[in-house]
Write a protein that holds these residues in place. Sequence first.
Motif, short mmCIF file in Angstrom:
data_model
loop_
_atom_site.label_atom_id
_atom_site.label_comp_id
_atom_site.label_asym_id
_atom_site.label_seq_id
_atom_site.Cartn_x
_atom_site.Cartn_y
_atom_site.Cartn_z
N GLY A 27 18.99 33.98 -15.62
CA GLY A 27 20.00 34.05 -16.66
C GLY A 27 20.06 35.38 -17.39
N SER A 92 22.37 30.66 -11.33
CA SER A 92 22.31 31.70 -12.36
C SER A 92 23.37 31.45 -13.42
N PHE A 93 23.21 32.17 -14.55
CA PHE A 93 24.19 32.05 -15.62
C PHE A 93 24.24 33.34 -16.43
N LEU A 105 28.03 29.41 -15.35
CA LEU A 105 27.02 29.21 -14.32
C LEU A 105 27.62 29.39 -12.94
#
Length: 367
Positions: A27, A92-93, A105
Amino acid sequence: MKKSTYLLIPLVLLLSDVFSQGYQINGKINGCDNKWVFLIDSGNRNAVLDSVKCTNNQVVFKGNIDEPKLIQMKVQGDKSFASFWVENKNFSFITYQDSLWKIKLTGSPLNKLFYEFEENVHLPIVLQYVENNRKSAQVVLPRDSTQLKAINRELDSLQVVSNSQMTDFIIKNKDSFLSLNFLSSHYNAFGLSKSIAFIESMNDELRNTPTAQRLLAVIRKIASLKVNDSAPNFSLKDINGKVFSLSSFRGKKVLINFWASWCGPCRKEHPDLIRLSEKYQSKGVVFISISKDENSKNWKEAVKKDKLLWLQLLDEEDNKGISTSNNYGVSGIPQTIVIDESGKVLMISDTLVDIDVFLAKIFAKKS
């Protein structure tokens, strides 16, 4: 109000992949440098699933869970949060410390479906509920006014729409853990037998998750209570935190009404329930209301507003996720159960008129 929602977009999760590997979440949180970031279980606000220190506005969460979990992500010292599902896969974000809810996201089909559902189905329904509740609060007494009846009809209609959408979502997305999660709180709308069949039709990995096994245990317990059965004992807290047990009322007839502050039909029947209490408490019938509220503040406010003067208890789940209402076979509310002096079930009905007629006959025989 309880959450209700659905989507008609099919999704097939590759469950062998979802449950066999751990999770890694990469992230970027702009503005979070050198602060701790926490993943908190939405089902238990005191349970921290994971925590990492943000370095150069980057975080990496790694771990393994036995099933997907809905979490709230928070940054140290900030009140904002983002909700998303953690599942055993890589995704992921990107977001911002002061507005975590703007999270974006990638790489998570489960979250893609979740956000589409929240935006397109859940949020519109919630906004309509909020608006109707606002209108209801502004209605001048008496409570049976034409305006209030119209608002309540709108609320009932919204519930029908919400249940229909949720059922459609579950059917269309049968291989998604999200459907299983929704089913755990909407099995009444889906139907008990259909819910069991739905869970048993899942592949092994999804069917053997803790949520699926817990839900099966609850559903199989529901609808098992019948007239002439012994009423299950319970020990629940009243508004002041004092514990009351059904066994303490042995030797008296007991009327138990299951309800909730968010249940429109429950609230509408309270004037009739008050009249019943005035009619039969003097004849020795003990009245007990058991609320299925998850928010105790809403419960207490509703009790006060509706002027419910008899014993008010709040339902709770045991460590297996089974509540008093489950033990009593309550698959929908309002529902009222009459128990005799020996603890045997005499009457089960979702209509107070039937309860009144039944009790009137009993006391007519005694006079």
